[in-house]
Design an enzyme around this catalytic site. Structure first.
Site, PDB file in Angstrom:
ATOM      1  CG  HIS A   4       0.749   0.515   0.929  1.00 20.92           C
ATOM      2  ND1 HIS A   4       0.682  -0.768   0.434  1.00 20.92           N
ATOM      3  CD2 HIS A   4      -0.050   1.265   0.124  1.00 20.92           C
ATOM      4  CE1 HIS A   4      -0.103  -0.787  -0.626  1.00 20.92           C
ATOM      5  NE2 HIS A   4      -0.569   0.432  -0.830  1.00 20.92           N
ATOM      6  CG  ASP A  21       0.212  -5.045  -1.071  1.00 20.77           C
ATOM      7  OD1 ASP A  21       0.843  -3.989  -0.824  1.00 20.77           O
ATOM      8  OD2 ASP A  21       0.736  -6.066  -1.545  1.00 20.77           O
TER       9      ASP A  21
END
Length: 444
Positions: free
Chosen positions: A415, A419
């Protein structure tokens, strides 16, 4: 007499340290060149370090379980004369290294942290040369070489590593078995027959008490890599379902053609890998790594394939996967998987992966989140193909219920780099490529 210091050999630029797994010699042992000295484990390979010269072991400088740096001194031996160790090419053909020779074989297992996709036995071979530095010294006398201790039962009967692992896994004392092999050797079939007798009630099954199992060096290294990946990479997950009815039909229609042209059986794994590699060319964040606070986009698309072994996992790599035709992908996947099973992979076959494909569906899984193969940015898991009723559009613009072959596709991603929007864009790209595949699909 000359005293030689045996150093931990370098096996690759990305390998900086190794764990001493098991010493195969003791001080006082007389050894010959290429005899195995010690089993060592790295995050790339499990291997045996061979002796560089004929001589006598005079000291072990590190203990089993110790972590040592590549190039560090691990043992000392005494040899005749003070000249340098001969080059490998100078050895007679009868004494030279062989991929199959026990004195030169290593077992390659990658400490990855992903699920298995094929094969139950993935020992792989690697030739290594020990590093040797010389120092002057003398010794009194040598004793007889200790031979053949590794791979024996408590009664002295030699057993293979496969038999030993099978017996240990089921808590069987092989010294209590009657061997059917040459010289009374206990074979794999002997252990399996004993297990069958236990299940049939012919052999009494004692109630087992709790026991503590000491992890092997490979398992400890896998555990460390899993912990590091989960600790350093903020994992996120996404799942979509894919209608793979077209792929099922394509595979059925093209089994014989692909078998004739490649000599390999067409499976779903290379089909998925083929399309994933092309999608990675478009979605480059998925083919990257987080390095020193920056995102490094990888130029090559090298897709690793997770393969299971009894000791751990190996992830051989399909290099340049985005440039291969489907038939070429079929051949290359077969090569690395078969190579893993036969013990014929080279170190290059497991290096340089930029993305990992994990086919837990082969084991019946329908949903799961894999841990990323550090330091990559993502890992894609393909699950079981299951027939189920789904709503499909009709030519008239309405809806209908049809039985289709469906597959869940799960993505674990870093992450810091990716995204949800980028992750789902990649998965939907792969989904579209897979769902558009038909019997007449052609690839360059």
């Amino acid at each position: 007499m000359a005293k030689l210091t045996i150093d931990m050999p370098h096996v690759g630029e990305s390998v900086t340290e190794a764990v001493i797994g098991k010493w195969l010699v003791s001080p006082g042992d007389t050894i010959r060149r290429y005899d195995p000295l010690v089993e060592v484990v790295t995050d790339k390979v499990n291997m045996e370090v061979p002796a560089p010269r004929d001589g006598t072991i005079v000291g072990l400088l590190v203990s089993e379980g110790d972590t040592v740096q590549m190039g560090a001194a691990i043992a000392e031996m005494e040899v005749e004369g003070a000249g340098p160790a001969p080059e490998p090419s100078a050895a007679p053909a009868s004494e030279g290294p062989s991929v199959q020779a026990a004195s030169r074989v290593g077992s390659m297992v990658v400490g990855a942290n992903v699920g298995p996709t094929g094969g139950e036995f993935t020992d792989t071979s690697l030739q290594v040369e020990p590093s040797v530095s010389e120092a002057e010294g003398t010794t009194a006398s040598s004793v007889k070489r200790r031979r053949g201790q590794r791979g024996r039962s408590d009664t002295g009967t030699r057993i293979s590593p496969v038999v030993r692992r099978l017996a240990d896994r089921h808590g069987i004392d092989v010294s209590q078995l009657t061997g059917s092999g040459t010289g009374g050797r206990v074979t794999k079939r002997d252990v399996e027959a004993y297990l069958e007798a236990m299940e049939a009630g012919a052999v009494p099954m004692a109630e087992r008490a709790d026991e503590v199992v000491e992890p092997s060096p490979i398992r400890r290294m896998i555990a460390e890599n899993m912990s590091r990946s989960f600790r350093e990479i903020p994992h996120a997950w996404g799942v979509i379902e894919v209608d793979v009815s077209g792929i099922v039909e394509y595979r059925t229609a093209n089994l014989e053609r692909v078998q004739r042209s490649t000599g390999q059986r067409l499976t779903y794994l290379p089909i998925v890998l083929h399309h994933v590699a092309r999608a990675l060319n478009t979605h480059r964040l998925l083919n990257s790594s987080w390095v020193d606070g920056k995102v490094m986009l990888k130029g090559a698309v090298n897709v690793g394939v997770a393969v299971a072994s009894e000791q751990g996992l190996v992830v051989p790599v399909v290099r340049g996967a985005d440039g291969l035709s489907l038939n070429e992908t079929v051949s290359e996947v077969a090569r690395i998987v078969e190579g893993a099973r036969a013990g014929k992979l080279q170190l290059e076959d497991v290096r340089g992966g930029t993305f990992t494909l994990n086919n837990t569906g082969a084991l019946g899984s329908v949903l799961g989140g894999a841990i990323i193969n550090y330091p990559q940015a993502a890992i894609l898991t393909t699950e079981s193909i299951v027939k189920r009723p789904v709503v499909v559009p009709t030519p008239e613009g309405g809806d209908a219920i049809a039985v289709r072959s469906m597959m869940n596709m799960c993505l674990s991603f870093d992450h810091r780099i990716i995204d949800g929007a980028e992750a789902l864009a990649f998965m939907n790209d792969v989904k579209g490529r897979l769902e558009s595949m038909s019997q007449g699909y052609e690839s360059r």
